[in-house]
Design an enzyme around this catalytic site. Structure first.
Site, short mmCIF file in Angstrom:
data_model
loop_
_atom_site.label_atom_id
_atom_site.label_comp_id
_atom_site.label_asym_id
_atom_site.label_seq_id
_atom_site.Cartn_x
_atom_site.Cartn_y
_atom_site.Cartn_z
N ARG A 24 -25.11 -73.30 3.44
CA ARG A 24 -23.70 -72.89 3.52
C ARG A 24 -22.82 -73.81 4.35
O ARG A 24 -21.61 -73.55 4.48
CB ARG A 24 -23.61 -71.44 4.03
CG ARG A 24 -24.08 -70.46 2.97
CD ARG A 24 -24.03 -69.03 3.46
NE ARG A 24 -22.67 -68.53 3.55
CZ ARG A 24 -22.36 -67.33 3.97
NH1 ARG A 24 -23.32 -66.50 4.35
NH2 ARG A 24 -21.13 -66.93 4.04
N PRO A 49 -30.53 -67.64 12.04
CA PRO A 49 -31.52 -67.62 13.10
C PRO A 49 -30.94 -67.04 14.37
O PRO A 49 -29.88 -67.45 14.82
CB PRO A 49 -31.88 -69.10 13.29
CG PRO A 49 -30.86 -69.88 12.56
CD PRO A 49 -29.89 -68.96 11.93
N GLU A 50 -31.64 -66.08 14.90
CA GLU A 50 -31.29 -65.53 16.20
C GLU A 50 -32.33 -66.02 17.20
O GLU A 50 -33.16 -66.85 16.87
CB GLU A 50 -31.26 -63.99 16.12
CG GLU A 50 -30.39 -63.49 14.96
CD GLU A 50 -30.34 -61.97 14.86
OE1 GLU A 50 -30.44 -61.30 15.89
OE2 GLU A 50 -30.19 -61.46 13.74
N ARG A 88 -16.73 -52.68 30.78
CA ARG A 88 -16.54 -53.15 29.40
C ARG A 88 -16.19 -51.94 28.56
O ARG A 88 -16.98 -51.01 28.42
CB ARG A 88 -17.83 -53.82 28.87
CG ARG A 88 -18.27 -55.03 29.69
CD ARG A 88 -17.26 -56.16 29.68
NE ARG A 88 -16.94 -56.67 28.38
CZ ARG A 88 -17.13 -57.93 28.00
NH1 ARG A 88 -17.65 -58.82 28.83
NH2 ARG A 88 -16.81 -58.32 26.80
#
Length: 297
Positions: free
Chosen positions: A112, A2-3, A154
């Site tokens: 899992r 799930p995001e 970055r």
DNA sequence: CCACGATCCTGCTAGC
DNA sequence: TGCTAGCAGGATCGTG
């Protein structure tokens, strides 16, 4: 699994279903699910306490209790939070259960066993936890100016940065690929190399892709279910994720799958050029939301 | 700061 | 049909 859109969908369902319910007992069937407490400690802390609210922070579902404490649940790859009526048969792979006064249950079901729940005694402890693990919320005021500041200096590549939860909280492998395709940006572009127009496209894509997925109640490829056990619809609208070899919905070129930062990564070689510069001429021919076809259900 | 590999787990599937 | 290698919506830790 799930995001952000899946977690948001789940949180909305849980708010409807369990706010106001009082915990009678806690059952832990896989101890490592508890990140920072023993089953006995969690049981003692939650027994008799009422659920006051359910919120989302990044990919975490946060249960807030009437005594000010909170339980943050991260489902990792296969975890689901299901609300079940009294007497409903138990699902296999149930790792943690909150049983309420009326006999209904909130079940954490996680094939899992990667999912984790952490208990925080008060708001300060919860805030300290999220300060460690979660950066800004991508749907709260992510202006191009703010995104530009985040990207500045970055030196890493775009996609691993989008997956970094302390950079932005809530984007995972599916939506990172979909966002970069929507913005017409190659996942291996150096983050600090984006021109202002590209940063604008990225900010728009982050918002548009996530909001559209929330509207469709998330992406269910295999395991994701909402709090009622229902699948989302967004898998029918994916442009690149899981579509290696299939035609790009915008230009028709075959989608490529490559390996980036230990994650499968899907990219349109025409729409997402590796070199900096203006978008290819055909960008914008398809508007967000009308992309994709029924070739992949 | 950044890249990469290993680790935690189980199930499914593509390929032989 | 049966087996196995490889892959899966994630994150963390150690090394270079």
């Amino acid at each position: 699994m799930p995001e952000l859109p899946e977690v948001e969908t789940t949180v909305r369902g849980l708010k409807e279903a369990i706010v106001g319910r009082r915990v009678r007992e806690v059952e832990v069937t896989w101890e490592r699910t508890l990140a920072n407490a023993s089953p006995a400690e969690l049981g003692a802390a939650l027994a008799g306490v009422t659920i006051a609210d359910v919120t989302r922070r990044g990919k975490h579902v946060v249960l807030h209790f009437a005594d000010g404490a909170a339980l943050a649940v991260h489902r990792r790859m296969t975890g689901n939070l299901l609300v079940r009526p009294p007497g409903a048969p138990t699902e296999p792979y149930t790792r943690l259960t909150l049983r309420f006064d009326d006999g209904s249950e909130l079940r954490f079901v996680d094939i899992r066993k990667f999912g984790r729940a952490s208990y925080h005694r008060d708001q300060a402890a919860l805030a300290a936890f999220f300060a460690q693990v979660a950066g800004p919320e991508p749907l709260e005021d992510l202006t191009p100016q703010r995104l530009a500041a985040l990207l500045a200096r970055r030196r890493g590549r775009l996609k691993p940065l989008l997956l970094d939860q302390t950079f932005l909280a809530g984007i995972g492998n599916i939506y990172a690929d979909e966002i970069l395709w929507t913005a017409g940006l190659h996942p291996e572009r150096r983050a600090d190399s984006l021109a202002p127009a590209e940063i604008g496209r990225l900010a728009d894509a982050i918002r548009d892709v996530l909001l559209a997925a929330i509207e469709r109640r998330g992406t269910s490829l295999r395991d994701y279910r909402d709090s009622d056990g229902e699948r989302g619809d967004n898998q029918r609208f994916l442009a690149v994720y899981g579509r290696a070899g299939a035609p790009c919905p915008r230009c028709g070129a075959p989608i490529e799958k490559r390996w980036l930062g230990q994650r499968g990564t899907h990219v349109c070689p025409r729409c997402q050029p590796i070199h900096a510069g203006p978008p290819p001429d055909h960008m914008g021919e398809t508007r967000a939301g009308e992309r994709c076809g029924p070739e992949r259900l």
